[in-house]
Design a protein around this motif. Structure first.
Motif, short mmCIF file in Angstrom:
data_model
loop_
_atom_site.label_atom_id
_atom_site.label_comp_id
_atom_site.label_asym_id
_atom_site.label_seq_id
_atom_site.Cartn_x
_atom_site.Cartn_y
_atom_site.Cartn_z
N THR A 97 0.83 -1.21 0.00
CA THR A 97 0.00 0.00 0.00
C THR A 97 0.87 1.26 0.00
O THR A 97 0.63 2.20 -0.76
N GLU A 98 1.89 1.28 0.85
CA GLU A 98 2.77 2.45 0.91
C GLU A 98 3.60 2.59 -0.36
O GLU A 98 3.82 3.70 -0.85
N LEU A 99 4.03 1.46 -0.91
CA LEU A 99 4.81 1.51 -2.13
C LEU A 99 3.97 2.01 -3.30
O LEU A 99 4.43 2.80 -4.12
N LEU A 100 2.72 1.59 -3.35
CA LEU A 100 1.80 2.06 -4.38
C LEU A 100 1.58 3.56 -4.26
O LEU A 100 1.53 4.27 -5.27
N SER A 101 1.43 4.05 -3.04
CA SER A 101 1.24 5.48 -2.82
C SER A 101 2.41 6.26 -3.39
O SER A 101 2.24 7.33 -4.01
N TYR A 102 3.61 5.75 -3.19
CA TYR A 102 4.82 6.39 -3.72
C TYR A 102 4.88 6.30 -5.24
O TYR A 102 5.12 7.30 -5.93
N LEU A 103 4.63 5.11 -5.79
CA LEU A 103 4.76 4.91 -7.24
C LEU A 103 3.67 5.62 -8.03
O LEU A 103 3.83 5.86 -9.23
N GLN A 104 2.57 5.95 -7.37
CA GLN A 104 1.48 6.65 -8.05
C GLN A 104 1.57 8.17 -7.88
O GLN A 104 0.67 8.89 -8.28
N ASP A 105 2.68 8.63 -7.30
CA ASP A 105 2.92 10.07 -7.11
C ASP A 105 3.93 10.52 -8.18
O ASP A 105 5.13 10.28 -8.03
N PRO A 106 3.47 11.15 -9.25
CA PRO A 106 4.39 11.54 -10.34
C PRO A 106 5.55 12.41 -9.86
O PRO A 106 6.67 12.29 -10.37
N ARG A 107 5.29 13.29 -8.91
CA ARG A 107 6.37 14.16 -8.42
C ARG A 107 7.49 13.32 -7.79
O ARG A 107 8.67 13.53 -8.09
N ALA A 108 7.12 12.38 -6.94
CA ALA A 108 8.12 11.55 -6.26
C ALA A 108 8.89 10.70 -7.26
O ALA A 108 10.12 10.60 -7.20
N VAL A 109 8.17 10.09 -8.19
CA VAL A 109 8.80 9.22 -9.18
C VAL A 109 9.73 10.02 -10.09
O VAL A 109 10.89 9.64 -10.31
N ASN A 110 9.25 11.14 -10.61
CA ASN A 110 10.07 11.94 -11.52
C ASN A 110 11.29 12.53 -10.81
O ASN A 110 12.36 12.68 -11.41
N ALA A 111 11.12 12.87 -9.53
CA ALA A 111 12.25 13.40 -8.77
C ALA A 111 13.34 12.35 -8.63
O ALA A 111 14.54 12.65 -8.80
N ASP A 112 12.95 11.12 -8.33
CA ASP A 112 13.95 10.07 -8.17
C ASP A 112 14.63 9.73 -9.49
O ASP A 112 15.84 9.48 -9.54
N ILE A 113 13.87 9.72 -10.57
CA ILE A 113 14.47 9.45 -11.88
C ILE A 113 15.45 10.57 -12.25
O ILE A 113 16.51 10.32 -12.82
N ALA A 114 15.09 11.81 -11.92
CA ALA A 114 16.00 12.93 -12.17
C ALA A 114 17.29 12.77 -11.36
O ALA A 114 18.39 13.06 -11.86
N LEU A 115 17.17 12.28 -10.14
CA LEU A 115 18.35 12.02 -9.32
C LEU A 115 19.21 10.93 -9.95
O LEU A 115 20.44 11.07 -10.03
#
Length: 204
Positions: A97-115
């Motif tokens: 559930t927590e992992l889904l919340s993170y993966l469904q947040d475009p800001r969080a995902v795009n930030a990590d990919i940018a990193l």
């Protein structure tokens, strides 16, 4: 998170610096780190072009500060995930559930990919980019051996890239299957030894 241009003529150096930094993070998560320029940041923040170089000596310094701010946002996701790691083998639903919340947040995902991408091109950013996974491995190592902890963290990194490229996360079912397999079956308790002095055994 949104940026609001500073009121014309308002003198608040710290607020102006925050506005510039926030604008930089927004550009990174929506357009990528390569799109970061002094002109783009100034326009997004609603400040004069010269203001960006007044507070940040170079675009590289601004990029690093923005990426560092984004990395700090990951701490909330890790804090939410941590309590569920202890039951990953017996009941992965909370972690999923927590992992889904993170993966469904475009800001969080795009930030990590940018990193990830920035650190690949600039080794000085590598420690910052590895901050999330290193902390996750450390938390997992409380409950699993190091190899298993690293395998789970690497899988989550891959799921993050998958979500960024495909614009949607893996399903709950897919995440559950993968995490269950990586965590392995629950460890069985050691059987109680029946050996000992005959006088210590109960008589039937």
């Amino acid at each position: 998170m949104s940026t609001e241009p500073l009121a014309p003529g308002k003198r608040d150096p710290e607020a102006r610096r925050r506005a510039i930094l926030l604008a930089a993070t927004e550009i990174i998560v929506t357009r990528g780190a390569a799109a970061l320029t002094h002109r783009a940041v100034a326009s997004h923040a609603g400040v004069a072009l010269g203001s960006t170089t007044q507070y940040f000596a170079s675009i590289d310094e601004l990029r690093e500060e923005a990426l560092r701010a984004l990395a700090q946002e990951d701490d909330e996701a890790l804090a939410a995930l941590e309590p569920h790691l202890a039951t990953l083998q017996t009941d992965p639903s909370g972690a999923v559930t927590e992992l889904l919340s993170y993966l469904q947040d475009p800001r969080a995902v795009n930030a990590d990919i940018a990193l990830f991408s920035s650190a690949t091109a600039d080794p000085s950013l590598r420690e910052l980019a590895l901050r999330w996974s290193d902390k996750l491995i450390e938390m997992l190592s409380v409950h699993f051996d190091r190899d298993r902890a690293e395998a789970i963290a690497v899988y989550i990194d891959g799921a993050t890239v998958h979500a960024g490229l495909r614009q949607h996360s893996l399903s709950r079912e897919a995440l559950t299957i993968a995490l269950t397999a990586l965590a392995g079956p629950p460890t069985s308790p050691r059987p109680t030894s029946t050996t000992g002095h005959p006088s210590e055994k109960s008589e039937s």
